[in-house]
Design an enzyme around this catalytic site. Structure first.
Site, short mmCIF file in Angstrom:
data_model
loop_
_atom_site.label_atom_id
_atom_site.label_comp_id
_atom_site.label_asym_id
_atom_site.label_seq_id
_atom_site.Cartn_x
_atom_site.Cartn_y
_atom_site.Cartn_z
N HIS A 45 0.80 -1.23 0.00
CA HIS A 45 0.00 0.00 0.00
C HIS A 45 0.83 1.27 0.00
O HIS A 45 0.28 2.38 0.07
CB HIS A 45 -0.95 0.03 1.20
CG HIS A 45 -0.25 0.03 2.53
ND1 HIS A 45 0.21 1.18 3.11
CD2 HIS A 45 0.09 -0.97 3.36
CE1 HIS A 45 0.80 0.88 4.25
NE2 HIS A 45 0.75 -0.42 4.42
N1 UDP Z 1 -1.78 -5.82 9.70
C1 UDP Z 1 -3.03 -6.28 10.09
N2 UDP Z 1 -3.91 -6.67 9.12
C2 UDP Z 1 -3.60 -6.64 7.79
C3 UDP Z 1 -2.34 -6.17 7.40
C4 UDP Z 1 -1.44 -5.75 8.38
O1 UDP Z 1 -3.32 -6.33 11.27
O2 UDP Z 1 -4.47 -7.02 6.97
C5 UDP Z 1 -0.86 -5.34 10.75
C6 UDP Z 1 0.50 -5.95 10.71
O3 UDP Z 1 0.55 -7.14 11.46
C7 UDP Z 1 1.36 -4.85 11.32
C8 UDP Z 1 0.66 -3.58 10.91
O4 UDP Z 1 -0.67 -3.96 10.55
O5 UDP Z 1 1.35 -4.94 12.73
C9 UDP Z 1 1.37 -2.94 9.75
O6 UDP Z 1 0.59 -1.94 9.24
P1 UDP Z 1 0.89 -1.22 7.85
O7 UDP Z 1 1.42 -2.21 6.88
O8 UDP Z 1 -0.34 -0.48 7.50
O9 UDP Z 1 1.96 -0.17 8.28
P2 UDP Z 1 3.44 0.16 7.85
O10 UDP Z 1 4.31 -0.77 8.64
O11 UDP Z 1 3.51 -0.05 6.39
O12 UDP Z 1 3.63 1.58 8.23
#
Ligand code: UDP
Length: 362
Positions: free
Chosen positions: A203
């Site tokens: 994303h």
């Molecule tokens: N996560 C979740 N459900 C999903 C996808 C990700 O609970 O369908 C959790 C994942 O385990 C992690 C967090 O969301 O703890 C990561 O979020 P995201 O990828 O939006 O954030 P980024 O790390 O890219 O900033």
């Protein structure tokens, strides 16, 4: 001590799940949710599932460009800080909510504590990188997940106090992994067998906002030789729909699209995947903790140790590189890179020091 904590998106709910519980044992916390992620699937589910306190303030500031969103957050955070006069403001990670929380606090003369300070991709085209750098250089307390982060801040001569606390997402992973490991329902619902599928999340703006890169992402997914479980982030869903590519994915027999999942269902799928393909920062780390090979759909990462230890490989959107990475032999060793699962207690201990040193605002 009284704190205002500013959160707003999915990973910040996960991080608050580790810290708020420990913090509230001894201190007063006002939790502000900017509403950067206003979908229930990306926010409310974490409150119920991970036991995060219900935010005392809900701002619902989800829309708009990064600049417009940050500006609206600033305007709404200022009166909250004036009214509640906390000893410190706590922010997490690298989002617009992080930057707005930090800048509103700095303007009000309130000390800032930044959890996950010092992470760098060294790619200033990423909005997250701008948010990290700016927040770090406003913060009095720089709470670092890794020695690399401490060193990055040292090189940049950030003026705040650097403390290596470990990573608060590790606390949450260790807390919930045993339950997730025993939960077969998410695999049954996705119709996949343990070890015989890949889990994918994507994303980042850099991957989904540019139609050419979005098409490359879809081509990569179509080329994968295993069943693919893809919980679709709303941003990605909207971009795929606009580009006419959602139907293509839906029609592919090996691809199972799901809505964004709760933390437990996602972790259950992660723990038994053959590999994790992702452009998320937090998920790279969680794959490492679960001992699942990670293939990162970017050409940089902040979590460099996962790569140098052989558990993560950066393929950007190169489908041949991604397929080759699925075949690689994994290292025998998986050292503890991001702490022992007690980072939240160290965050709270470090916050006590800030409160003790706080100078009242003019
Ligand atoms: N996560 C979740 N459900 C999903 C996808 C990700 O609970 O369908 C959790 C994942 O385990 C992690 C967090 O969301 O703890 C990561 O979020 P995201 O990828 O939006 O954030 P980024 O790390 O890219 O900033």
């Amino acid at each position: 001590m009284k704190l205002v904590t500013v959160i707003g998106n999915r990973p910040q709910f996960v991080k608050a799940a580790a810290v708020s519980r420990v913090l509230r044992e001894h201190h007063e916390e006002l939790l502000v949710n900017t509403g950067q992620h206003y979908d229930d699937e990306l926010s409310t589910i974490f409150v119920t599932e991970l036991g995060i306190p219900r935010p005392e303030k809900e701002l619902r500031l989800g829309n708009g460009s990064n600049t417009a969103q940050t500006a609206r957050m600033l305007a709404q955070l200022e009166p909250i800080l004036v009214e509640s006069r906390p000893d410190a403001v706590l922010v997490y990670g690298d989002t617009n909510s992080t930057l707005a929380g930090a800048l509103a606090a700095a303007q009000a003369g309130i000390p800032i504590a930044h959890v996950e300070a010092g992470m760098r991709s060294f790619d200033r085209r990423m909005p997250e990188e701008l948010n990290r750098v700016l927040t770090d250089h406003m913060s009095q307390l720089l709470l670092c997940s890794s020695q690399t982060a401490v060193d990055n801040l040292g090189r940049e001569q950030a003026i705040g106090e650097r403390v290596l606390v470990g990573d608060v997402m590790v606390d949450v992973a260790y807390m919930f992994q045993p339950r997730a490991a025993a939960d077969d329902v998410p695999l049954r619902e996705a119709a996949v067998e343990p070890g015989e599928y890949v889990l994918v999340t994507a994303h980042r703006a850099g991957n989904v906002d540019d139609p050419v890169r979005l098409k490359a992402l879809v081509d990569l997914l179509l080329a994968l030789p295993l069943p693919v479980v893809l919980p679709l982030h709303p941003r990605t869903g909207a971009r795929l729909d606009a580009a006419g590519l959602l139907d293509t994915l839906q029609a592919a027999p090996h691809i199972r699209l799901t809505p964004p999942l709760g933390y437990l269902a996602f972790t259950a799928l992660l723990m038994r995947a053959r590999a994790m393909l992702t452009d998320s920062g937090g998920v790279q780390k969680e794959a490492y903790l679960a001992g699942v090979p990670c293939i990162t759909l970017r050409d940089t990462t902040e979590w460099v140790e996962t790569v140098t230890n052989g558990w993560n490989v950066l393929v950007d959107l190169d489908k041949d590189a991604a397929i080759a990475a699925l075949e690689r032999i994994m290292p025998a060793e998986r050292p503890e890179l991001y702490g022992d699962g007690h980072a939240a207690a160290r965050v709270v201990a470090a916050l006590d020091l800030v409160a003790a040193a706080a100078v009242p605002a003019p």
